[in-house]
Design a protein around this motif. Structure first.
Motif, PDB file in Angstrom:
ATOM      1  N   LEU A 190       2.960  -8.548  17.562  1.00 36.58           N
ATOM      2  CA  LEU A 190       3.918  -9.508  17.147  1.00 36.58           C
ATOM      3  C   LEU A 190       5.378  -9.241  16.802  1.00 36.58           C
ATOM      4  O   LEU A 190       5.543  -8.147  16.295  1.00 36.58           O
ATOM      5  N   LEU A 191       6.117  -9.568  17.479  1.00 36.96           N
ATOM      6  CA  LEU A 191       7.670  -9.131  17.904  1.00 36.96           C
ATOM      7  C   LEU A 191       8.360  -9.983  16.806  1.00 36.96           C
ATOM      8  O   LEU A 191       8.334 -11.364  16.798  1.00 36.96           O
ATOM      9  N   THR A 192       8.855  -9.275  15.686  1.00 36.63           N
ATOM     10  CA  THR A 192       9.520 -10.234  14.531  1.00 36.63           C
ATOM     11  C   THR A 192      10.811  -9.338  14.289  1.00 36.63           C
ATOM     12  O   THR A 192      11.106  -8.309  14.953  1.00 36.63           O
ATOM     13  N   ILE A 193      11.632  -9.803  13.424  1.00 37.48           N
ATOM     14  CA  ILE A 193      12.965  -9.360  12.806  1.00 37.48           C
ATOM     15  C   ILE A 193      12.783  -8.093  12.169  1.00 37.48           C
ATOM     16  O   ILE A 193      12.085  -8.377  11.146  1.00 37.48           O
ATOM     17  N   ALA A 194      13.238  -6.998  12.260  1.00 35.91           N
ATOM     18  CA  ALA A 194      13.035  -5.894  11.177  1.00 35.91           C
ATOM     19  C   ALA A 194      13.982  -6.237  10.104  1.00 35.91           C
ATOM     20  O   ALA A 194      14.768  -6.919   9.765  1.00 35.91           O
ATOM     21  N   LYS A 195      13.689  -5.436   8.913  1.00 37.27           N
ATOM     22  CA  LYS A 195      14.114  -5.490   7.681  1.00 37.27           C
ATOM     23  C   LYS A 195      15.480  -5.750   7.648  1.00 37.27           C
ATOM     24  O   LYS A 195      16.061  -6.771   6.856  1.00 37.27           O
ATOM     25  N   ASN A 196      16.401  -5.039   8.343  1.00 36.73           N
ATOM     26  CA  ASN A 196      17.820  -4.961   8.236  1.00 36.73           C
ATOM     27  C   ASN A 196      18.589  -6.044   9.346  1.00 36.73           C
ATOM     28  O   ASN A 196      19.899  -6.067   9.532  1.00 36.73           O
ATOM     29  N   GLY A 197      17.540  -6.844   9.979  1.00 40.88           N
ATOM     30  CA  GLY A 197      18.181  -7.846  10.788  1.00 40.88           C
ATOM     31  C   GLY A 197      18.392  -7.283  12.306  1.00 40.88           C
ATOM     32  O   GLY A 197      18.496  -6.161  12.610  1.00 40.88           O
ATOM     33  N   PRO A 198      18.592  -8.410  13.396  1.00 42.09           N
ATOM     34  CA  PRO A 198      18.675  -8.038  14.766  1.00 42.09           C
ATOM     35  C   PRO A 198      19.912  -7.286  15.040  1.00 42.09           C
ATOM     36  O   PRO A 198      21.186  -7.433  14.367  1.00 42.09           O
ATOM     37  N   PHE A 200       8.304   1.586  20.204  1.00 43.00           N
ATOM     38  CA  PHE A 200       7.976   0.993  19.006  1.00 43.00           C
ATOM     39  C   PHE A 200       8.920   1.334  18.310  1.00 43.00           C
ATOM     40  O   PHE A 200       9.698   0.551  17.357  1.00 43.00           O
ATOM     41  N   THR A 201       9.433   2.835  18.074  1.00 42.66           N
ATOM     42  CA  THR A 201      10.691   3.022  17.306  1.00 42.66           C
ATOM     43  C   THR A 201      11.830   2.560  17.621  1.00 42.66           C
ATOM     44  O   THR A 201      12.780   2.324  17.224  1.00 42.66           O
ATOM     45  N   ALA A 202      11.880   2.716  19.395  1.00 40.42           N
ATOM     46  CA  ALA A 202      13.238   2.227  19.877  1.00 40.42           C
ATOM     47  C   ALA A 202      13.570   0.843  19.540  1.00 40.42           C
ATOM     48  O   ALA A 202      14.822   0.324  19.373  1.00 40.42           O
ATOM     49  N   VAL A 203      12.366  -0.207  19.565  1.00 37.59           N
ATOM     50  CA  VAL A 203      12.613  -1.406  19.357  1.00 37.59           C
ATOM     51  C   VAL A 203      13.075  -1.987  18.173  1.00 37.59           C
ATOM     52  O   VAL A 203      14.108  -2.685  17.796  1.00 37.59           O
ATOM     53  N   GLN A 204      12.549  -0.964  17.100  1.00 38.88           N
ATOM     54  CA  GLN A 204      13.088  -1.224  15.666  1.00 38.88           C
ATOM     55  C   GLN A 204      14.561  -0.616  15.403  1.00 38.88           C
ATOM     56  O   GLN A 204      15.429  -1.431  14.876  1.00 38.88           O
ATOM     57  N   GLU A 205      14.791   0.715  16.058  1.00 39.90           N
ATOM     58  CA  GLU A 205      16.011   1.224  15.756  1.00 39.90           C
ATOM     59  C   GLU A 205      17.117   0.690  16.526  1.00 39.90           C
ATOM     60  O   GLU A 205      18.312   0.540  16.065  1.00 39.90           O
ATOM     61  N   GLN A 206      16.939   0.278  17.653  1.00 36.10           N
ATOM     62  CA  GLN A 206      17.801  -0.014  18.847  1.00 36.10           C
ATOM     63  C   GLN A 206      18.073  -1.608  18.749  1.00 36.10           C
ATOM     64  O   GLN A 206      19.319  -2.087  19.037  1.00 36.10           O
ATOM     65  N   LEU A 207      17.100  -2.233  18.420  1.00 40.12           N
ATOM     66  CA  LEU A 207      17.222  -3.741  18.677  1.00 40.12           C
ATOM     67  C   LEU A 207      17.024  -4.494  17.200  1.00 40.12           C
ATOM     68  O   LEU A 207      17.352  -5.779  17.224  1.00 40.12           O
ATOM     69  N   GLY A 208      16.796  -3.775  16.295  1.00 40.36           N
ATOM     70  CA  GLY A 208      16.636  -4.592  14.841  1.00 40.36           C
ATOM     71  C   GLY A 208      15.478  -5.397  14.806  1.00 40.36           C
ATOM     72  O   GLY A 208      15.382  -6.304  14.180  1.00 40.36           O
ATOM     73  N   LEU A 209      14.694  -5.076  15.837  1.00 39.01           N
ATOM     74  CA  LEU A 209      13.287  -5.868  15.872  1.00 39.01           C
ATOM     75  C   LEU A 209      12.089  -4.877  15.631  1.00 39.01           C
ATOM     76  O   LEU A 209      11.979  -3.761  15.299  1.00 39.01           O
TER      77      LEU A 209
END
Length: 248
Positions: free
Chosen positions: A131-139, A216-225
Motif C-alpha cells: 500500500l502506497l501511503t503518505i509518510a509521517k512527515n508528508g510528501p 523501500f527506504t528511497a521511497v520514504q526518504e526521497q519522496l515522503g511516501l
C-alpha cells in the motif's frame, strides 16, 4: 483501494472476452526452439511500427506477459519450462497489414492458443500487496508541469519512443504505483489520496554492490511516501493447460 486492481481486471477481462473466431491472428507464423547457442541472445521485437512480431532466446513466459499485459504475480499454474531460457522459442509472426499494439497482442494470444494449446481462465485471489501511503512527515513531491515536472529514476529521465520524455509533466500516483510494482514483485495500490501529476526523482539500489538505499527506504526518504504491507483481491490468469509446440 481497487483503482490499480480494477484497471488490471478490465484489461484481462477485455482480452478474455474475445473468442478465437473474433480475435485477429498473424497471416504467417513460425514457432521453433531456440538453438542452444542463441538461448541468451535476446530478441524482442513486438510489432515495431505495426510490422512483424519476432521474439527469440527469451522464456515463453515473457511473451505471455506481453500478450496479456500481465505482471509475474498475475500468472498462476505456469509450468517450470515456461520461464526457462533452455526452453526458449524463436517466434515470428507476420500480420497481413500494419497493426496497432493491441492488435499485435491479440495476434500473439491467437498464436498461444493455436501453437501452445493454451487454455486458461481468470479469477480473483486474495493476495499480498503493498500500500502506497503518505509518510509521517508528508510528501516531498514538486507539482508537475513547467520546471517542476519530469521523472528521473536512478539518474535517467524516463523517456518513450524516439527519446521524447513521456511524462514531461511528472507522474500520477497511479503511474508511480505501477512502476514500483515491477520492482517489489507485488501489486502496489495507491492510498495516498494525491491527485494530479508530480515531479519524481528517485534513486535506489538495483544490485547488492552499490551504496544506494533499498527501494523501500528511497521511497520514504526521497519522496515522503511509504510502502506498507497489506492484502487485496487480485485478478489472476490461471493456466489450465499449455504444452510445448512442435517445430513449425
Amino acid at each position: 483501494m481497487r483503482t490499480v486492481i480494477a484497471t488490471s481486471a478490465i484489461l484481462i477481462a477485455t482480452l478474455f472476452g474475445q473468442t478465437a473466431a473474433t480475435r485477429p491472428a498473424f497471416d504467417v507464423a513460425s514457432v521453433k526452439p531456440t538453438p542452444p547457442e542463441r538461448q541468451n541472445h535476446l530478441r524482442q521485437d513486438y510489432c515495431p511500427g505495426g510490422g512483424r512480431f519476432a521474439a527469440g532466446g527469451v522464456p515463453v513466459l515473457w511473451i505471455l506477459r506481453y500478450a496479456y499485459r500481465l505482471k509475474d504475480y498475475q500468472i498462476s499454474g505456469a509450468p517450470a519450462w515456461l520461464n526457462a531460457f533452455d526452453s526458449a522459442y524463436d517466434i515470428e509472426g507476420k500480420p497481413a497489414a500494419p497493426v496497432t499494439d493491441d492488435q499485435c497482442r491479440q495476434m500473439v494470444q491467437s498464436l498461444f492458443a493455436d501453437r501452445f494449446k493454451l487454455a486458461a481462465h481468470t479469477e480473483m485471489r486474495d493476495s499480498p500487496v503493498y500500500l502506497l501511503t503518505i509518510a509521517k512527515n508528508g510528501p516531498k513531491l514538486p507539482k508537475g508541469g513547467g520546471d517542476g515536472g519530469g521523472v528521473k529514476i536512478n539518474g535517467s529521465v524516463q523517456v518513450g519512443a524516439g527519446g521524447v520524455p513521456t511524462w514531461a509533466d511528472g507522474w500520477t500516483m497511479l503511474s508511480l504505483a505501477g512502476y514500483l510494482s515491477d520492482w517489489v514483485g507485488r501489486p502496489v495500490i495507491d492510498r495516498t489520496g494525491l491527485v494530479g501529476a508530480y515531479g519524481i526523482t528517485l534513486n535506489f539500489s538495483r544490485t547488492d554492490n552499490d551504496d544506494r538505499p533499498s527501494i523501500f527506504t528511497a521511497v520514504q526518504e526521497q519522496l515522503g511516501l511509504k510502502l506498507g504491507t497489506g492484502r487485496a483481491p487480485i485478478e489472476m490468469l490461471v493456466i489450465d493447460h499449455i504444452e510445448k509446440p512442435g517445430d513449425n
